[in-house]
Design an enzyme around this catalytic site. Sequence first.
Site, PDB file in Angstrom:
ATOM      1  CD1 TRP A 182      -0.386  -1.717   3.037  1.00  0.00           C
ATOM      2  CD2 TRP A 182       0.627   0.258   3.358  1.00  0.00           C
ATOM      3  NE1 TRP A 182       0.381  -1.819   4.178  1.00  0.00           N
ATOM      4  CE2 TRP A 182       1.020  -0.617   4.404  1.00  0.00           C
ATOM      5  CE3 TRP A 182       1.140   1.548   3.355  1.00  0.00           C
ATOM      6  CZ2 TRP A 182       1.890  -0.245   5.432  1.00  0.00           C
ATOM      7  CZ3 TRP A 182       2.012   1.932   4.370  1.00  0.00           C
ATOM      8  CH2 TRP A 182       2.379   1.036   5.393  1.00  0.00           C
ATOM      9  CG  ASN A 183       5.095   1.281   0.813  1.00  0.00           C
ATOM     10  OD1 ASN A 183       4.817   0.502  -0.086  1.00  0.00           O
ATOM     11  ND2 ASN A 183       6.311   1.388   1.300  1.00  0.00           N
ATOM     12  CE  LYS A 197      -3.188  -9.338  -2.667  1.00  0.00           C
ATOM     13  NZ  LYS A 197      -3.525  -8.279  -1.660  1.00  0.00           N
ATOM     14  CD  GLU A 218      13.073  -5.370  -5.121  1.00  0.00           C
ATOM     15  OE1 GLU A 218      13.749  -5.048  -4.126  1.00  0.00           O
ATOM     16  OE2 GLU A 218      13.572  -5.539  -6.244  1.00  0.00           O
ATOM     17  CB  CYS A 260      11.165  -0.676   1.740  1.00  0.00           C
ATOM     18  SG  CYS A 260      11.287   0.053   0.103  1.00  0.00           S
ATOM     19  CD  GLU A 282      10.395  -2.539   7.091  1.00  0.00           C
ATOM     20  OE1 GLU A 282       9.661  -3.531   7.041  1.00  0.00           O
ATOM     21  OE2 GLU A 282      10.865  -1.979   6.087  1.00  0.00           O
TER      22      GLU A 282
HETATM   23  P1  NAD Z   1       2.610  -7.091   3.399  1.00  0.00           P
HETATM   24  O1  NAD Z   1       3.717  -8.051   3.215  1.00  0.00           O
HETATM   25  O2  NAD Z   1       1.697  -7.292   4.545  1.00  0.00           O
HETATM   26  O3  NAD Z   1       1.662  -7.066   2.118  1.00  0.00           O
HETATM   27  C1  NAD Z   1       2.151  -6.843   0.810  1.00  0.00           C
HETATM   28  C2  NAD Z   1       1.206  -7.487  -0.174  1.00  0.00           C
HETATM   29  O4  NAD Z   1       1.226  -8.898   0.028  1.00  0.00           O
HETATM   30  C3  NAD Z   1      -0.259  -7.060  -0.018  1.00  0.00           C
HETATM   31  O5  NAD Z   1      -0.865  -6.989  -1.286  1.00  0.00           O
HETATM   32  C4  NAD Z   1      -0.854  -8.199   0.790  1.00  0.00           C
HETATM   33  O6  NAD Z   1      -2.247  -8.342   0.628  1.00  0.00           O
HETATM   34  C5  NAD Z   1      -0.090  -9.389   0.210  1.00  0.00           C
HETATM   35  N1  NAD Z   1      -0.056 -10.577   1.084  1.00  0.00           N
HETATM   36  C6  NAD Z   1      -0.151 -10.625   2.436  1.00  0.00           C
HETATM   37  N2  NAD Z   1      -0.114 -11.910   2.857  1.00  0.00           N
HETATM   38  C7  NAD Z   1       0.032 -12.683   1.758  1.00  0.00           C
HETATM   39  C8  NAD Z   1       0.133 -14.087   1.541  1.00  0.00           C
HETATM   40  N3  NAD Z   1       0.081 -14.952   2.544  1.00  0.00           N
HETATM   41  N4  NAD Z   1       0.287 -14.530   0.277  1.00  0.00           N
HETATM   42  C9  NAD Z   1       0.356 -13.675  -0.753  1.00  0.00           C
HETATM   43  N5  NAD Z   1       0.229 -12.333  -0.622  1.00  0.00           N
HETATM   44  C10 NAD Z   1       0.073 -11.834   0.626  1.00  0.00           C
HETATM   45  O7  NAD Z   1       3.290  -5.665   3.411  1.00  0.00           O
HETATM   46  P2  NAD Z   1       2.588  -4.261   3.574  1.00  0.00           P
HETATM   47  O8  NAD Z   1       2.263  -4.094   5.014  1.00  0.00           O
HETATM   48  O9  NAD Z   1       1.505  -4.092   2.570  1.00  0.00           O
HETATM   49  O10 NAD Z   1       3.793  -3.278   3.152  1.00  0.00           O
HETATM   50  C11 NAD Z   1       4.783  -2.887   4.039  1.00  0.00           C
HETATM   51  C12 NAD Z   1       6.027  -3.729   3.849  1.00  0.00           C
HETATM   52  O11 NAD Z   1       6.484  -3.653   2.505  1.00  0.00           O
HETATM   53  C13 NAD Z   1       7.200  -3.233   4.680  1.00  0.00           C
HETATM   54  O12 NAD Z   1       7.839  -4.309   5.322  1.00  0.00           O
HETATM   55  C14 NAD Z   1       8.140  -2.606   3.659  1.00  0.00           C
HETATM   56  O13 NAD Z   1       9.471  -2.579   4.012  1.00  0.00           O
HETATM   57  C15 NAD Z   1       7.873  -3.426   2.460  1.00  0.00           C
HETATM   58  N6  NAD Z   1       8.252  -2.676   1.247  1.00  0.00           N
HETATM   59  C16 NAD Z   1       9.349  -3.041   0.542  1.00  0.00           C
HETATM   60  C17 NAD Z   1       9.733  -2.317  -0.580  1.00  0.00           C
HETATM   61  C18 NAD Z   1      10.946  -2.691  -1.388  1.00  0.00           C
HETATM   62  O14 NAD Z   1      11.013  -2.300  -2.542  1.00  0.00           O
HETATM   63  N7  NAD Z   1      11.896  -3.410  -0.864  1.00  0.00           N
HETATM   64  C19 NAD Z   1       8.977  -1.238  -0.983  1.00  0.00           C
HETATM   65  C20 NAD Z   1       7.865  -0.890  -0.247  1.00  0.00           C
HETATM   66  C21 NAD Z   1       7.501  -1.628   0.873  1.00  0.00           C
END
Ligand code: NAD
Length: 473
Positions: free
Chosen positions: A145-146, A169, A244, A278, A378
């Site tokens: 979402w970010n 998704k 990522e 991130c 984090e």
């Molecule tokens: P999240 O891992 O909870 O969710 C990310 C996505 O994965 C969402 O669409 C979510 O619905 C989906 N998801 C959740 N559980 C799943 C499962 N069991 N199987 C498949 N898909 C699933 O993360 P978030 O809270 O949405 O985002 C924040 C995190 O993202 C932070 O840890 C941040 O560091 C990371 N992030 C990384 C980068 C990068 O480029 N490295 C960039 C932005 C955010």
Amino acid sequence: MQRIEHLYINGEFVTPHGQEWFDLHNPSTEDVIGQVRLGDAQDAQRAIAAAKDAFAAWSGTTREERIAALGRMRTAMAVREDALTDAIVLEYGAPLERARWMAAYPAQAIALAIDTLEAFEFEEQVGSARVILTPVGVAGLITPWNSNAGFICSKLATALASGCTAVVKPSEMSALQTQIVVEALHEAGLPPGVFNLVNGAGAVVGEEIARHPHVAKLSFTGSSAVGQHLLSAGAATMKRLTLELGGKSPTVVLDDADFPAIMPLVLQAGFLNSGQACIAGTRILVPRHRLAEFERAAQEAVSHIKAGDPRDAGTAIGPMVSARQWARVQNYIRIGIEEGARLLAGGEGRPEGLSAGWFVKPTLFTNASNQMRIAREEIFGPVLTIIAYDDDADAIDIANDTRYGLSALILGQDLERCERMARKLDSGRVLINTLAHEPRAPFGGFKHSGLGREMGKWGMTAYLEPKTLVAQR
Ligand code: NAD
């Protein structure tokens, strides 16, 4: 109140099989501002089937045909920048200036994929062999979402440029922004099935994409915990994976740094995207013999950082995206205090004068060690930790003593010394005296920050399988 009912499958907006509705919030007021109907496993299967059917034709298109399609996508996104800016501020709470940047980025990311495709070598002669880079198949693209529209468009453009078809998704929390993206991409008129999008919960739609045998490749941006899960879930069907994930990035302040001059970079790196980034530089490593001087300068600078209404011109930090994220950040502030770190600025609760909204005070801890949870985990909010070091070698040890390795920032006057240190950091990216990055260069993390790289030719290669052809002539 907006109700988003449809998924996008096989070139059409379709009613989901899933029955559940999910509330969308304005994080600045906590009000419910809309609802999205969530797809289920059956919807995901339908989208995957459409992408699979479309693959043979799309993977056979020429470079020129794909560039033309991507060009239409870019134009369709570019004309929606204002609508997207409004949705980002309303649904995500990004400060206006940041929201404008985020709304412009999707078209830029597509343009970058076009540039990459224009120059990309799909075939190469290696001795007696012809090596042909072949698209892997259906790509499952799962985004957080970010930076919703940016991640969708960047991943999708790269997947399509390589000749893959895709099922996206996105985060269910970003449905207003997603709807603008889908409408734009529909207008771009891609062949049916080449791009599909299913709103839904991670544990339902995400899981189905992760386990489905007809998805050849997963590209995921999100938390390290879910990334690790996808790595094992994908193993059963031998999925190719790009992950990522999270970060706990160091900002290394060298002892020759001019503190007033570098402080804006230190704070921008830490509070980037309201701390929900991130790559945020959340561990600030400072030479011990100049610690008191740094603390004074940092405290003074943070007192001018405004957290509040994202529409106000002076706001640098908007609200956290959700009540859950707000509670998580508050909990980490309590943990820091219990661990014995000292608050230099901020602390628990909302900023003064705000009684609603998921706002956090810009918070700065000092007197902290790299072993504390606030330095290891984090937080994903505007909470920074200052850690003292003795010499350059100690700074490198502390910077590398983390399970993450996504980004690092070095600030100092002697460029050669900065570069020597940069080479010793375990980090996918190291910035020296700047926050500007090069979007054509690979992006991704060491260790738990990820697997593989996105962007430029490295990002394209991740959607391609090398095929070696040797012929007796
Ligand atoms: P999240 O891992 O909870 O969710 C990310 C996505 O994965 C969402 O669409 C979510 O619905 C989906 N998801 C959740 N559980 C799943 C499962 N069991 N199987 C498949 N898909 C699933 O993360 P978030 O809270 O949405 O985002 C924040 C995190 O993202 C932070 O840890 C941040 O560091 C990371 N992030 C990384 C980068 C990068 O480029 N490295 C960039 C932005 C955010």
